[in-house]
Write a protein that holds these residues in place. Structure first.
Motif, PDB file in Angstrom:
ATOM      1  N   LEU A  91       0.823  -1.217   0.000  1.00  0.00           N
ATOM      2  CA  LEU A  91       0.000   0.000   0.000  1.00  0.00           C
ATOM      3  C   LEU A  91       0.862   1.275   0.000  1.00  0.00           C
ATOM      4  CD1 LEU A  91      -2.826  -1.034   2.502  1.00  0.00           C
ATOM      5  CD2 LEU A  91      -2.835  -1.138   0.002  1.00  0.00           C
ATOM      6  N   CYS A  92       2.180   1.104  -0.152  1.00  0.00           N
ATOM      7  CA  CYS A  92       3.099   2.236  -0.085  1.00  0.00           C
ATOM      8  C   CYS A  92       3.585   2.691  -1.464  1.00  0.00           C
ATOM      9  CB  CYS A  92       4.316   1.880   0.769  1.00  0.00           C
ATOM     10  SG  CYS A  92       3.926   1.588   2.511  1.00  0.00           S
ATOM     11  N   VAL A  93       3.872   3.980  -1.543  1.00  0.00           N
ATOM     12  CA  VAL A  93       4.545   4.583  -2.697  1.00  0.00           C
ATOM     13  C   VAL A  93       5.774   5.289  -2.134  1.00  0.00           C
ATOM     14  CG1 VAL A  93       4.444   6.380  -4.478  1.00  0.00           C
ATOM     15  CG2 VAL A  93       2.437   4.977  -4.027  1.00  0.00           C
ATOM     16  N   THR A  94       6.916   5.076  -2.775  1.00  0.00           N
ATOM     17  CA  THR A  94       8.148   5.718  -2.327  1.00  0.00           C
ATOM     18  C   THR A  94       8.709   6.594  -3.437  1.00  0.00           C
ATOM     19  OG1 THR A  94       8.666   3.929  -0.800  1.00  0.00           O
ATOM     20  CG2 THR A  94      10.510   5.310  -1.496  1.00  0.00           C
ATOM     21  N   LEU A  95       9.026   7.825  -3.078  1.00  0.00           N
ATOM     22  CA  LEU A  95       9.711   8.740  -3.982  1.00  0.00           C
ATOM     23  C   LEU A  95      11.197   8.630  -3.660  1.00  0.00           C
ATOM     24  CD1 LEU A  95       7.438  11.925  -3.554  1.00  0.00           C
ATOM     25  CD2 LEU A  95       7.116   9.980  -5.101  1.00  0.00           C
ATOM     26  N   VAL A  96      11.987   8.166  -4.631  1.00  0.00           N
ATOM     27  CA  VAL A  96      13.427   8.042  -4.446  1.00  0.00           C
ATOM     28  C   VAL A  96      14.065   9.275  -5.072  1.00  0.00           C
ATOM     29  CG1 VAL A  96      15.483   6.635  -4.884  1.00  0.00           C
ATOM     30  CG2 VAL A  96      13.255   5.523  -4.589  1.00  0.00           C
ATOM     31  N   MET A  97      14.753  10.041  -4.252  1.00  0.00           N
ATOM     32  CA  MET A  97      15.359  11.291  -4.704  1.00  0.00           C
ATOM     33  C   MET A  97      16.746  11.030  -5.295  1.00  0.00           C
ATOM     34  SD  MET A  97      12.756  12.965  -3.808  1.00  0.00           S
ATOM     35  CE  MET A  97      13.285  14.579  -4.332  1.00  0.00           C
ATOM     36  N   SER A  98      17.250  11.985  -6.061  1.00  0.00           N
ATOM     37  CA  SER A  98      18.561  11.843  -6.702  1.00  0.00           C
ATOM     38  C   SER A  98      19.702  11.768  -5.679  1.00  0.00           C
ATOM     39  CB  SER A  98      18.808  12.957  -7.712  1.00  0.00           C
ATOM     40  OG  SER A  98      18.605  14.207  -7.127  1.00  0.00           O
ATOM     41  N   ASN A  99      19.473  12.242  -4.457  1.00  0.00           N
ATOM     42  CA  ASN A  99      20.493  12.154  -3.403  1.00  0.00           C
ATOM     43  C   ASN A  99      20.332  10.860  -2.592  1.00  0.00           C
ATOM     44  OD1 ASN A  99      18.229  12.653  -1.863  1.00  0.00           O
ATOM     45  ND2 ASN A  99      18.966  14.577  -0.992  1.00  0.00           N
ATOM     46  N   ASP A 100      19.543   9.922  -3.122  1.00  0.00           N
ATOM     47  CA  ASP A 100      19.279   8.603  -2.517  1.00  0.00           C
ATOM     48  C   ASP A 100      18.434   8.664  -1.248  1.00  0.00           C
ATOM     49  OD1 ASP A 100      20.364   7.076  -4.520  1.00  0.00           O
ATOM     50  OD2 ASP A 100      22.358   7.014  -3.603  1.00  0.00           O
ATOM     51  N   GLN A 101      17.906   9.825  -0.907  1.00  0.00           N
ATOM     52  CA  GLN A 101      16.943   9.881   0.185  1.00  0.00           C
ATOM     53  C   GLN A 101      15.584   9.447  -0.357  1.00  0.00           C
ATOM     54  OE1 GLN A 101      17.024  13.764   2.018  1.00  0.00           O
ATOM     55  NE2 GLN A 101      18.693  13.145   3.353  1.00  0.00           N
ATOM     56  N   CYS A 102      14.740   8.961   0.521  1.00  0.00           N
ATOM     57  CA  CYS A 102      13.415   8.476   0.121  1.00  0.00           C
ATOM     58  C   CYS A 102      12.340   9.102   0.986  1.00  0.00           C
ATOM     59  CB  CYS A 102      13.320   6.960   0.299  1.00  0.00           C
ATOM     60  SG  CYS A 102      14.434   6.025  -0.721  1.00  0.00           S
ATOM     61  N   VAL A 103      11.162   9.244   0.404  1.00  0.00           N
ATOM     62  CA  VAL A 103       9.971   9.633   1.147  1.00  0.00           C
ATOM     63  C   VAL A 103       8.905   8.617   0.763  1.00  0.00           C
ATOM     64  CG1 VAL A 103       8.247  11.416   1.585  1.00  0.00           C
ATOM     65  CG2 VAL A 103      10.573  12.077   0.979  1.00  0.00           C
ATOM     66  N   SER A 104       8.319   7.966   1.768  1.00  0.00           N
ATOM     67  CA  SER A 104       7.304   6.948   1.502  1.00  0.00           C
ATOM     68  C   SER A 104       5.964   7.350   2.080  1.00  0.00           C
ATOM     69  CB  SER A 104       7.731   5.604   2.107  1.00  0.00           C
ATOM     70  OG  SER A 104       8.935   5.158   1.512  1.00  0.00           O
ATOM     71  N   PHE A 105       4.918   7.018   1.332  1.00  0.00           N
ATOM     72  CA  PHE A 105       3.549   7.294   1.751  1.00  0.00           C
ATOM     73  C   PHE A 105       2.775   5.985   1.769  1.00  0.00           C
ATOM     74  CE2 PHE A 105       5.135  10.884  -0.727  1.00  0.00           C
ATOM     75  CZ  PHE A 105       4.991  11.922   0.189  1.00  0.00           C
ATOM     76  N   LYS A 106       1.812   5.899   2.672  1.00  0.00           N
ATOM     77  CA  LYS A 106       0.963   4.703   2.741  1.00  0.00           C
ATOM     78  C   LYS A 106      -0.467   5.112   2.438  1.00  0.00           C
ATOM     79  CE  LYS A 106       0.065   0.542   5.297  1.00  0.00           C
ATOM     80  NZ  LYS A 106       0.714  -0.396   6.195  1.00  0.00           N
ATOM     81  N   PHE A 107      -1.139   4.317   1.614  1.00  0.00           N
ATOM     82  CA  PHE A 107      -2.500   4.608   1.180  1.00  0.00           C
ATOM     83  C   PHE A 107      -3.483   3.578   1.709  1.00  0.00           C
ATOM     84  CE2 PHE A 107       0.409   6.790  -1.521  1.00  0.00           C
ATOM     85  CZ  PHE A 107      -0.196   8.016  -1.710  1.00  0.00           C
ATOM     86  N   LYS A 108      -4.768   3.930   1.663  1.00  0.00           N
ATOM     87  CA  LYS A 108      -5.803   3.070   2.243  1.00  0.00           C
ATOM     88  C   LYS A 108      -6.035   1.805   1.425  1.00  0.00           C
ATOM     89  CE  LYS A 108      -9.927   5.476   0.389  1.00  0.00           C
ATOM     90  NZ  LYS A 108      -9.385   5.996  -0.819  1.00  0.00           N
ATOM     91  N   ASP A 109      -5.780   1.874   0.118  1.00  0.00           N
ATOM     92  CA  ASP A 109      -5.956   0.701  -0.731  1.00  0.00           C
ATOM     93  C   ASP A 109      -5.064   0.810  -1.971  1.00  0.00           C
ATOM     94  OD1 ASP A 109      -7.358   2.398  -2.583  1.00  0.00           O
ATOM     95  OD2 ASP A 109      -9.233   2.010  -1.520  1.00  0.00           O
ATOM     96  N   VAL A 110      -4.999  -0.273  -2.726  1.00  0.00           N
ATOM     97  CA  VAL A 110      -4.136  -0.333  -3.907  1.00  0.00           C
ATOM     98  C   VAL A 110      -4.577   0.687  -4.951  1.00  0.00           C
ATOM     99  CG1 VAL A 110      -3.410  -1.811  -5.836  1.00  0.00           C
ATOM    100  CG2 VAL A 110      -3.470  -2.726  -3.513  1.00  0.00           C
ATOM    101  N   GLN A 111      -5.867   0.903  -5.084  1.00  0.00           N
ATOM    102  CA  GLN A 111      -6.374   1.865  -6.070  1.00  0.00           C
ATOM    103  C   GLN A 111      -5.880   3.279  -5.758  1.00  0.00           C
ATOM    104  OE1 GLN A 111     -10.628   1.802  -6.584  1.00  0.00           O
ATOM    105  NE2 GLN A 111     -10.604   3.459  -8.065  1.00  0.00           N
TER     106      GLN A 111
END
Length: 149
Positions: free
Chosen positions: A112-132
């Protein structure tokens, strides 16, 4: 040969049956319209600001307000009094679902997570209520990211 069902009218070759209703099978033009409409709605929401659950390193969730600037080039994440700005051009990858296996992180992530991988190799992850909801966010962010290239 065209058959009609209520408000639907389409050539027989484009009709498909789903849960007892007649629906028009998606065409490339319809999908493009749908995609543009989806992106447009996403942009409207994110310009006003949406609340997302950001995943902290220990796996706990914290609500953050996500907004974008009018140029759609910077995402701002606000958690309490702290604001972090992310340039879309600095986002290297947008990963969700099975793609998350390719990320080396100690943060516990799931389907249920989406991760934004930045060019400096840091990440920000978000969790959603469902796959949609997860796929909606990931797809729209990917489209906006590609638009800046």
């Amino acid at each position: 040969d065209t058959r009609t069902s209520g408000k639907h009218s389409a050539p027989i070759s484009q009709l498909c049956w789903h849960a007892g209703e007649v629906q028009t099978a998606p065409t490339k033009a319809n999908l493009t319209d749908l995609s543009q409409s989806m992106i447009k709605d996403f942009v409207k929401e994110v310009l006003r600001g949406v609340y997302l659950d950001v995943v902290l390193e220990d796996g706990t969730l914290m609500s953050c307000r996500c907004t974008m600037d009018n140029k759609l080039s910077t995402v701002s994440l606000q958690v309490r009094d702290s604001v972090r700005h992310l340039c879309l051009t600095n986002i290297q990858e947008i990963c969700s679902g099975k793609e998350l296996r390719n990320i080396r992180t100690t943060t516990p992530l799931d389907e249920l997570c989406v991760t934004l991988v930045m060019s400096n190799d840091q990440c920000v992850s978000f969790k959603f209520k469902d796959v949609q909801a997860r796929e909606h966010f990931a797809t729209c962010m990917k489209v906006l990211r590609l638009a800046l290239e």
